[in-house]
Design an enzyme around this catalytic site. Structure first.
Site, PDB file in Angstrom:
ATOM      1  N   TYR A  25      63.849   1.732 -15.795  1.00 28.10           N
ATOM      2  CA  TYR A  25      64.905   1.866 -16.788  1.00 28.10           C
ATOM      3  C   TYR A  25      65.414   3.311 -16.826  1.00 28.10           C
ATOM      4  O   TYR A  25      66.622   3.561 -16.797  1.00 28.10           O
ATOM      5  CB  TYR A  25      64.397   1.432 -18.167  1.00 28.10           C
ATOM      6  N   GLU A  47      68.187  -3.440 -28.379  1.00 27.80           N
ATOM      7  CA  GLU A  47      68.061  -2.320 -29.324  1.00 27.80           C
ATOM      8  C   GLU A  47      67.696  -2.837 -30.713  1.00 27.80           C
ATOM      9  O   GLU A  47      66.883  -2.233 -31.411  1.00 27.80           O
ATOM     10  CB  GLU A  47      69.359  -1.510 -29.380  1.00 27.80           C
ATOM     11  N   TRP A  55      60.140   1.148 -27.252  1.00 24.23           N
ATOM     12  CA  TRP A  55      61.043   0.698 -26.197  1.00 24.23           C
ATOM     13  C   TRP A  55      60.267   0.083 -25.018  1.00 24.23           C
ATOM     14  O   TRP A  55      60.696  -0.949 -24.488  1.00 24.23           O
ATOM     15  CB  TRP A  55      61.949   1.845 -25.762  1.00 24.23           C
TER      16      TRP A  55
END
Length: 122
Positions: A25, A47, A55
């Protein structure tokens, strides 16, 4: 593990070397512009799902989110009803089991369709 210039990647202090989803990512997505309604909707959903969580936790579940939400088909998601919510909250879905977050995703899909209708895209 060394980066392209033989140095540690700049994000190493945030991303452990053993976390491949997070590392990919950071290398390929973080800080890059994002285009396309499906891609923007996916990020909006992820999100939102991340609220109160890390995350890396969400990135590990990203493929489960794609499968569970019909490959981010916004029109399909906007039509989800009680049975779909039940399916998404089941142990088999692999996503975060939070009814408010699932309902928010459906509401966001419905709002996205209105935005698309008025402005053409997100």
């Amino acid at each position: 593990e060394k980066g392209r210039e033989g140095k540690e990647p700049w994000y190493r202090k945030f991303v452990p070397a053993h976390n491949s989803e997070y590392e990919m990512y950071m290398e390929n997505e973080w800080g890059f512009e994002l285009h396309g309604d499906k891609e923007l909707f996916e990020m909006l959903t992820l999100e939102g799902a991340q609220a109160g969580l890390s995350w890396p936790t969400i990135l590990k579940k990203r493929e489960a989110y794609r499968r569970s939400f019909d490959g981010w088909d916004i029109k399909k998601i906007a039509k989800y009803g009680a049975k779909d919510i039940e399916r998404l909250l089941s142990a088999d879905s692999g996503i975060i089991k939070n009814k408010a977050k699932v309902q928010a995703t459906i509401g966001n899909a419905q709002a996205t369709l209105k935005v698309q209708e008025e402005f053409g895209s997100l």
